[in-house]
Design a protein around this motif. Structure first.
Motif, PDB file in Angstrom:
ATOM      1  N   CYS A  17      24.748  98.485 -14.976  1.00  0.00           N
ATOM      2  CA  CYS A  17      23.997  99.524 -15.861  1.00  0.00           C
ATOM      3  C   CYS A  17      24.157 100.837 -14.994  1.00  0.00           C
ATOM      4  N   GLN A  18      23.954 100.757 -13.550  1.00  0.00           N
ATOM      5  CA  GLN A  18      23.978 101.928 -12.898  1.00  0.00           C
ATOM      6  C   GLN A  18      25.282 102.507 -12.535  1.00  0.00           C
ATOM      7  N   ILE A  19      26.370 101.448 -12.483  1.00  0.00           N
ATOM      8  CA  ILE A  19      27.605 102.063 -12.467  1.00  0.00           C
ATOM      9  C   ILE A  19      28.166 102.706 -13.646  1.00  0.00           C
ATOM     10  N   LEU A  20      27.540 102.096 -14.884  1.00  0.00           N
ATOM     11  CA  LEU A  20      27.943 102.782 -16.188  1.00  0.00           C
ATOM     12  C   LEU A  20      27.263 104.178 -16.299  1.00  0.00           C
ATOM     13  N   ALA A  21      26.149 104.210 -15.745  1.00  0.00           N
ATOM     14  CA  ALA A  21      25.336 105.397 -15.875  1.00  0.00           C
ATOM     15  C   ALA A  21      26.128 106.626 -15.369  1.00  0.00           C
ATOM     16  N   ASN A  45      24.857 103.833 -25.260  1.00  0.00           N
ATOM     17  CA  ASN A  45      23.285 103.677 -25.264  1.00  0.00           C
ATOM     18  C   ASN A  45      22.800 102.429 -25.531  1.00  0.00           C
ATOM     19  N   LEU A  46      23.466 101.845 -26.490  1.00  0.00           N
ATOM     20  CA  LEU A  46      23.264 100.381 -27.058  1.00  0.00           C
ATOM     21  C   LEU A  46      23.230  99.585 -25.782  1.00  0.00           C
ATOM     22  N   VAL A  47      24.585  99.612 -25.066  1.00  0.00           N
ATOM     23  CA  VAL A  47      24.820  98.639 -23.950  1.00  0.00           C
ATOM     24  C   VAL A  47      23.872  98.737 -23.030  1.00  0.00           C
ATOM     25  N   GLN A  48      23.457 100.351 -22.605  1.00  0.00           N
ATOM     26  CA  GLN A  48      22.422 100.568 -21.659  1.00  0.00           C
ATOM     27  C   GLN A  48      21.270  99.740 -21.930  1.00  0.00           C
ATOM     28  N   GLY A 105      21.165  96.210 -21.349  1.00  0.00           N
ATOM     29  CA  GLY A 105      21.049  95.780 -20.069  1.00  0.00           C
ATOM     30  C   GLY A 105      19.794  96.043 -19.366  1.00  0.00           C
ATOM     31  N   PHE A 106      19.044  97.159 -19.826  1.00  0.00           N
ATOM     32  CA  PHE A 106      17.987  97.489 -18.948  1.00  0.00           C
ATOM     33  C   PHE A 106      16.551  96.608 -19.588  1.00  0.00           C
ATOM     34  N   SER A 107      16.977  96.272 -20.942  1.00  0.00           N
ATOM     35  CA  SER A 107      15.980  95.537 -21.395  1.00  0.00           C
ATOM     36  C   SER A 107      15.901  94.069 -21.089  1.00  0.00           C
ATOM     37  N   TRP A 108      17.153  93.522 -20.833  1.00  0.00           N
ATOM     38  CA  TRP A 108      17.252  92.269 -20.012  1.00  0.00           C
ATOM     39  C   TRP A 108      16.638  92.289 -18.902  1.00  0.00           C
ATOM     40  N   ILE A 109      16.832  93.170 -17.859  1.00  0.00           N
ATOM     41  CA  ILE A 109      16.186  93.202 -16.677  1.00  0.00           C
ATOM     42  C   ILE A 109      14.648  93.413 -16.877  1.00  0.00           C
ATOM     43  N   PHE A 110      14.054  94.208 -17.802  1.00  0.00           N
ATOM     44  CA  PHE A 110      12.691  94.404 -17.776  1.00  0.00           C
ATOM     45  C   PHE A 110      12.105  93.072 -18.261  1.00  0.00           C
ATOM     46  N   VAL A 111      12.658  92.465 -19.294  1.00  0.00           N
ATOM     47  CA  VAL A 111      11.828  91.395 -20.043  1.00  0.00           C
ATOM     48  C   VAL A 111      12.083  90.076 -18.770  1.00  0.00           C
ATOM     49  N   ASN A 112      13.276  89.849 -18.202  1.00  0.00           N
ATOM     50  CA  ASN A 112      13.351  89.050 -17.272  1.00  0.00           C
ATOM     51  C   ASN A 112      12.114  88.874 -16.218  1.00  0.00           C
ATOM     52  N   MET A 113      12.200  90.168 -15.825  1.00  0.00           N
ATOM     53  CA  MET A 113      11.254  90.605 -14.317  1.00  0.00           C
ATOM     54  C   MET A 113       9.794  90.333 -15.036  1.00  0.00           C
ATOM     55  N   THR A 114       9.308  90.661 -16.080  1.00  0.00           N
ATOM     56  CA  THR A 114       8.260  90.401 -16.820  1.00  0.00           C
ATOM     57  C   THR A 114       7.685  88.933 -16.767  1.00  0.00           C
ATOM     58  N   THR A 136      11.605 100.322 -16.773  1.00  0.00           N
ATOM     59  CA  THR A 136      10.740 100.631 -17.892  1.00  0.00           C
ATOM     60  C   THR A 136      10.774 102.216 -18.409  1.00  0.00           C
ATOM     61  N   ILE A 137      11.497 102.860 -17.716  1.00  0.00           N
ATOM     62  CA  ILE A 137      11.676 104.051 -18.240  1.00  0.00           C
ATOM     63  C   ILE A 137      12.914 104.143 -19.283  1.00  0.00           C
ATOM     64  N   GLU A 138      13.848 103.504 -18.823  1.00  0.00           N
ATOM     65  CA  GLU A 138      15.077 103.516 -19.800  1.00  0.00           C
ATOM     66  C   GLU A 138      14.914 102.641 -20.895  1.00  0.00           C
ATOM     67  N   ILE A 139      14.220 101.754 -21.162  1.00  0.00           N
ATOM     68  CA  ILE A 139      13.991 100.918 -22.381  1.00  0.00           C
ATOM     69  C   ILE A 139      13.275 101.914 -23.376  1.00  0.00           C
ATOM     70  N   PHE A 140      12.956 102.866 -23.302  1.00  0.00           N
ATOM     71  CA  PHE A 140      12.552 103.977 -24.349  1.00  0.00           C
ATOM     72  C   PHE A 140      13.449 105.162 -24.308  1.00  0.00           C
TER      73      PHE A 140
END
Length: 357
Positions: free
Chosen positions: A189-193, A149-152, A155-164, A248-252
């Motif tokens: 992230c999606q392969i890991l999911a 869960n930490l790695v995911q 990963g999704f936080s990096w995507i969200f922050v960079n896109m923002t 956005t969903i996954e960072i929560f």
């Protein structure tokens, strides 16, 4: 004259709960004989201070021992079923007695009751884990889930922050290069999911397999088939909206699970985890549907993934026909997952409200 009180009922797989509307009840007499419960007590009911009584025959055998607890507002009865199972009704007669009504404060359908059992088992597992941690140990399962869960989350936080950040710096231009700047991390992230499907299948975590499978497979289909295999889709703005809504969903969601591994809860995060999906999940599916629709003419033109037919027919079928069918299943999956998530939210906050009371 003896009066009949109002009685509310609910069930679990092993118990029957009865709530008798009787205030300041005294001289309570409760017995079960020949599978019939007989109740008698004196208290304040709908007709004031009187003696109230009722009898109730059960649909299936129950144990003779009855637990009862009287409060200032009501009398609570707990009856144990002889055999574990779910009853379609409480009494042998299809028409219930006029004094009997469902207890909506405790009412659950069968699937919700099973989820409640899973949560109790999970709670016991967490207590055992907490005990081991107090002794200086941590289970491999807990460590694995926490790291995953930490790695995911990272990963999704990096995507969200960079896109923002890119959206604020480059404005609308950032919508057209999302795939080239974010796809590598999203692929990872999606392969890991896919691990989440295995966790649900093998009981590593107690969660429903079908909703998890639908979400993971659905996202990977969009990412690898619709977006990844068509270079013409790489510069479409819809990629931005798909990636942004997913992240956005996954960072929560993932930090909520991380805290769960530590047997810790942050109420604000819990509320966000069970609430933000309400607008974002349908919007995410809508963005995925737009991506599928935009890809259909491209698949027709490029003839990519065409399905060969027998030589007797001597032709092949465009992959776009598969996508038309997929759109139908996509919205069916939305209904299944939305219903599942809504039940989780309702159960979570109903349990917290009950504990608060």
């Amino acid at each position: 004259m003896t009066l009949t009180p109002l009685v509310h009922w609910a069930q679990r797989h092993e118990e029957i709960f009865l709530r008798v509307e009787l205030t300041d009840a005294q001289n309570i007499d409760v017995q079960v004989q020949d599978n019939v419960l007989r109740f008698r007590a004196q208290g304040y009911g709908a007709k004031g201070l009187h003696e109230y009584e009722f009898s109730l025959e059960f649909l299936f055998p129950v144990k003779p021992q009855v637990r009862h607890k009287s409060t200032q507002r009501q009398v609570n009865l707990t009856v144990l079923k002889e055999q574990r199972g779910w009853w379609e009704r409480l009494t042998p007669q299809e028409r219930r007695p006029v004094f009997l009504t469902p207890d909506f404060d405790r009412w659950l359908d069968e699937s919700d009751a099973e989820m409640e059992i899973w949560e109790k088992d999970e709670k016991r597992s967490r207590l055992r884990t907490a005990k081991l941690k107090g002794e200086g140990f941590i289970s491999l399962k807990t460590a694995f889930l926490f790291v995953y869960n930490l790695v995911q989350f990272l990963g999704f936080s990096w995507i969200f922050v960079n896109m923002t950040v890119r959206l604020f710096i480059f404005g609308r231009d950032s919508l057209y290069d999302t795939f080239h700047t974010m796809s590598d991390i999203m692929f990872f992230c999606q392969i890991l999911a896919s691990v989440e499907v295995l966790n649900a299948a093998f009981g590593v975590v107690r969660t429903a397999l079908i909703p998890t499978f639908i979400q993971v497979i659905g996202r990977n289909f969009i990412l690898f088939i619709i977006l990844g295999s068509l270079e013409e889709m790489h510069h479409r703005p819809v990629v931005f909206f798909v990636f942004y809504l997913w992240s956005t969903i996954e960072i929560f969601r993932y930090p909520f699970y991380m805290l769960g591994c530590c047997n810790t809860e942050w109420k604000t995060l819990t509320w966000l985890r069970y609430t933000v999906w309400i607008p974002l999940y349908p919007l995410g599916v809508l963005a995925e549907a737009v991506a599928v629709i935009q890809s259909i003419p491209i698949f027709d033109e490029t003839r990519l993934f065409r399905i060969p037919l027998p030589k007797v027919i001597g032709t092949s079928v465009s992959f776009s026909y598969v996508l038309h069918v997929y759109l139908i299943f996509m919205f069916l999956g939305l209904f299944i997952n939305f219903r599942h998530l809504y039940k989780q939210r309702k159960k979570r906050f109903r349990t917290q409200k009950r504990k608060a009371n």
